[in-house]
Design an enzyme around this catalytic site. Sequence first.
Site, short mmCIF file in Angstrom:
data_model
loop_
_atom_site.label_atom_id
_atom_site.label_comp_id
_atom_site.label_asym_id
_atom_site.label_seq_id
_atom_site.Cartn_x
_atom_site.Cartn_y
_atom_site.Cartn_z
N GLU A 1 5.05 3.09 1.34
CA GLU A 1 6.36 2.91 1.96
C GLU A 1 6.92 4.27 2.34
OE1 GLU A 1 9.40 1.49 -0.68
OE2 GLU A 1 8.33 2.23 -2.44
N ASP B 1 -3.66 14.79 10.00
CA ASP B 1 -3.74 14.47 8.56
C ASP B 1 -5.13 13.92 8.23
OD1 ASP B 1 -3.03 14.22 5.94
OD2 ASP B 1 -1.83 12.40 6.20
N LEU C 1 0.82 -1.21 0.00
CA LEU C 1 0.00 0.00 0.00
C LEU C 1 0.85 1.26 0.00
CD1 LEU C 1 -2.81 -0.95 2.55
CD2 LEU C 1 -2.98 -0.87 0.06
#
Length: 843
Positions: free
Chosen positions: A561, A698, A559
């Site tokens: 890195e 976020d 998904l």
Amino acid sequence: MFMCKCLKAFHIQLMPIYEFLSTAVCRSPLGMSGGQILDEDISASSQWSDSTAAKYGRLDFEEGDGAWCPEIPGEPENMKEFLQIDLRSLHFITLVGTQGRHAGGIGNEFAQTYKIKYSRDGSRWISWRNRQGKQVIEGNRNAYDIVLKDLEPPIIARFVRFMPVIDHSMNVCMRVELYGCEWLDGLVSYNAPLGQQMTFYGQLIYLNDSVYDGAMIHSMTEGLGQLTDGMCGLDDFILSHVYNVWPGYDYVGWTNESFPSGYVEIMFEFDRTRNFTTMKVHCNNMFSRRVKTFQKVVCYFRSESDWEPTPISFSPVMDDVNPSARFVTVSLHNHMASAIKCQYYFSDMWMMFSEITFQSDTAMYNTTLAPPKTGPPTRDNPIHKVDDSNTRILIGCLVAIIFILVAIIVIILWRQVWQKMLEKVSRRMLDDELTASLSIQSETFTYNNNNPSSAPSEQESNSTYERIFPLGPDYQEPSRLVRKLPEFSQTSEDTASKSPQTSPQDGAPHYAEADIVNLQGVTGGNTYAVPALTMDLLSGKDIAVEEFPRKLLTFKEKLGEGQFGEVHLCEAEDMEDYMDEDFSFDVSDNQTVLVAVKMLRADANKNARNDFLKEIKIMSRLKDPNIIRLLAVCMSSDPLCMITEYMENGDLNQFLSRHEPEGMISSAIYIYSNLQHMATQIASGMKYLSSLNFVHRDLATRNCLVGKNYTIKIADFGMSRNLYSGDYYRIQGRAVLPIRWMSWESILLGKFTTASDVWAFGVTLWETLTFCKEQPYSQLSDEQVIENTGEFFRDQRRQIYLPQPPLCPDAIYKLMLSCWHRNAKERPSFQEIHRILLEGLRG
């Protein structure tokens, strides 16, 4: 599809160009598979390798590794990957074909869906939509079959981009072909009044140009649409060739009540100066319903920059006997022009057009702009002679224009040099003032490495900023104080002794940067910002989750890195045996479940390993229906792993982009209720985090995962995904920040609080109600977004807010605006937001 009555086979044989381009006859391959399109005219945004470059994206070819393959797959409404074809001239494109990568059985990559963008000039790009407004085109189901799709409506373009749309489960490769014919009309845009509505025996007839690809505000400008789509309207304007559309779809119509001058004016722009012979206008003539062909047309011509003073006029014979729709042919007497402006006069209440075409030849002195013609002169390919007496005048004009252009360039360059000199002086003055200002601040608040003290009050810090922004908003990068980002302002050791400060405004503690411990996430992003007091409570060695056997994890996809680790999508067996008693999966026995596995690299440094363990402790305490749960860990050996939930429908950004409603106005209330249900769950999860004094930092749709029945859970690994790299702004040598979701004080002051999370929630709510069709502030560059935060700080009513989405009620948009209040204390708490949304949902 029926063909227009007026299209005759012998016309196609005898006329120099088609009287009218029909989608039924204009379907020839344009050269991807045949090689007429050269390699240098095929380009792409990226490629796996040289053997999967753009030039290998030819339909039914197996050269190279068998297809074009982008390096990073595209994403709905935010796609950056494309295969581009330059046709060198305008073409009428009616059909497209696609194919995957087969490579003799080695490859199995294909695009299940894709979108098309096109351009006539290479600068303005237009997203193709079908006649029902849908953008996504169904593609391939295997790697070898060719799938052909009609473009309804067809497009007129020189440049075409194929943009694959995929989910997270597979890569894509494409081979493509375009079908159509050259657009000999040379028409690049027409400007006209907006089509109007007719009421006929209580029935609304919509006579608007529904496929127009230019701007449509008060009029239609800089585009092409139904008047050039190759489809003639039927005799009865209420009927249509196209199924599932509204009455009047084939025609663009106007009533004389809206035009006191008695005429409708349409201006036509062409690719170059042409020699015009005729114009053909397909008109409706149902005089029994007060619709007739135009009484008279007056046309003006523009050859260079000025309009010729003398127009031509033409009056067709009125027909009150035959109600059939027909083409009216207007002789243009071989006028040379690059633009034509025609005024069509009403002869009755209504006037309706469905198609307008021009017959012309390119002017001789413009042939250098056109594709070269071969063969001897023929009737279809005449040579036009230009009087030598005019040549000298033309050359003299060109020389004069060149001198004027050179003078303008010199003036522009001189002004730029002078402006840069002024900017250097201004910045030097600003730096001197900033240095003095910071020096005063350090003396006043004793904020230095030897004796860190409390941060200045809001009032005191504002006085500094008033001196920082005296030169206005025209700055290209953040000032030194803007660069003072929270990730680098203080270390966890500096803040360990701090205690949280509470705000009486909403009952939830607000943490300035000095009160927060920042943990470096596995993938390079920061996890939830945690109060120092809470970290003291988490300082023990116990971890409230089970050890999970690695052998029961099956890798599915990476998904994301980052610097210290990776995030993988995996299937987990027997996960329910390792779960808390208060949590269970909605799956049957012996069924695998999708999980996200955060993996710390074995070579990660000591600080990264310590942060990883702290993150596990934090995540293990989060237990809320709308927060992603930590399920288990793998700590017995390297690499260290934490296993969290993953929802089967992926993240909310992708989910909404894939489920954008198409023609569902009648079910708008149902659609909105689902969106509000999702937003209420996000607010509930954030209410839980704020109750623990956690700051997310976020919050966005990319960090919300979607499960069954529109279940939403908040996660934190969106930053690690390449799909969303464009959502983050990198300041060189420092952080990567989601500035389009951040509050002004987070960007300028480095303050991340519950109130700044509320700001981000407002942006997330806006994303949800727009179905994530575009980035927030998509019309602004990253630098302009930062400049806009300066306007929020100055509060001089020049700041730009996100616009109200079409599906958004006024009350919800008012809630959004309250989330973006300049004063953080006046923003609503998540308790209030959740209550408002919940009441609206129940109401």
